[in-house]
Design an enzyme around this catalytic site. Structure first.
Site, PDB file in Angstrom:
ATOM      1  N   SER A 241      11.274  87.536  66.326  1.00 28.22           N
ATOM      2  CA  SER A 241      10.606  87.694  67.709  1.00 28.22           C
ATOM      3  C   SER A 241      11.282  88.591  68.465  1.00 28.22           C
ATOM      4  O   SER A 241      12.614  88.902  68.128  1.00 28.22           O
ATOM      5  CB  SER A 241      11.348  86.152  68.273  1.00 28.22           C
TER       6      SER A 241
ATOM      7  N   TYR B   9      18.039  80.098  70.088  1.00 29.46           N
ATOM      8  CA  TYR B   9      16.815  80.726  69.442  1.00 29.46           C
ATOM      9  C   TYR B   9      17.019  82.082  69.198  1.00 29.46           C
ATOM     10  O   TYR B   9      16.463  82.705  68.136  1.00 29.46           O
ATOM     11  CB  TYR B   9      15.781  80.591  70.517  1.00 29.46           C
TER      12      TYR B   9
ATOM     13  N   ILE C 194       2.825  84.974  72.780  1.00 27.04           N
ATOM     14  CA  ILE C 194       1.612  84.661  71.976  1.00 27.04           C
ATOM     15  C   ILE C 194       0.756  83.360  72.513  1.00 27.04           C
ATOM     16  O   ILE C 194       1.441  82.348  72.809  1.00 27.04           O
ATOM     17  CB  ILE C 194       1.786  84.536  70.297  1.00 27.04           C
TER      18      ILE C 194
ATOM     19  N   LYS D 289      16.770  84.288  65.469  1.00 31.05           N
ATOM     20  CA  LYS D 289      15.921  85.273  65.256  1.00 31.05           C
ATOM     21  C   LYS D 289      16.455  86.646  65.066  1.00 31.05           C
ATOM     22  O   LYS D 289      15.919  87.466  64.482  1.00 31.05           O
ATOM     23  CB  LYS D 289      14.724  85.351  66.665  1.00 31.05           C
TER      24      LYS D 289
END
Length: 198
Positions: free
Chosen positions: A52, A64, A97, A68
């Protein structure tokens, strides 16, 4: 999985849940898949990871971001470890997205985010699928160890002052900087007049 919380507030359960899905799960899946690839005659093989653009840092998402960023780093590491077996490794690094998560966003917040995307829209699942297909195909046969960004140009146009402060397009003001980017001289003027693009 992306349980958002400030680094000062999240607990072990939140940390483990996000790291478990986004890093640990992916790592052990790669381990098991590569073992099968190497044991068969079906070479070459390709592994496509989902990283990401958040790997560069995102407020309130240190769990997160860590997962990533590690996955992007492991993409490079695994490419070095597995290339001798004819296995290529790549990663997709999406921006915003269209997903059920974005569908539930406040429209005003979503519009503000889209305004920062040079291509003027958030990505579609097909955008990511096509990039993953390219990485897995023979058309990228000379590529391994790379993370391919699909973010509508966000990272390519994210302006930073030479001091390292982020120049917010919405307010045209530096975040985390005591200087005024609009002033070239006088009290409070910004001594860093050159922008670079990260």
């Amino acid at each position: 999985a992306c349980a958002e919380a400030s680094s000062r507030k999240f607990g072990q359960i939140q940390w483990d849940a996000v790291i478990g899905v986004n890093l640990t799960g992916a790592t052990f899946m790669v381990r098991d898949v590569v073992a099968k690839m190497v044991a068969t005659e079906q070479r070459p093989g390709v592994i496509v990871n989902m990283s990401s653009i958040a790997r560069h840092g995102n407020r309130g998402q240190s769990n997160y971001v860590s997962a990533k960023a590690a996955l992007a780093a492991n993409t490079t590491t695994w490419s070095r470890e597995f290339s001798g077996f004819g296995v290529r490794v790549g990663a997709v690094a999406p921006g915003m997205i269209e997903t059920p998560m974005t569908a539930g966003m406040n429209q005003k917040a979503l519009d503000a985010f889209v305004e920062k995307i040079p291509l003027g829209r958030i990505g579609k699942p097909e955008d990511i699928a096509q990039l993953a297909l390219f990485i897995a195909s023979d058309e990228s046969g000379f590529c391994t160890g790379a993370s391919f960004v699909a973010d509508g140009g966000v990272m390519a146009s994210k302006p930073y002052c030479a001091s390292g402060a982020y120049l917010d397009r919405m307010s045209n003001a530096c975040k985390g900087c005591r200087y005024d980017p609009k002033k070239a001289t006088g009290p409070g003027a910004c001594p860093f007049t050159t922008l670079y693009w990260d």
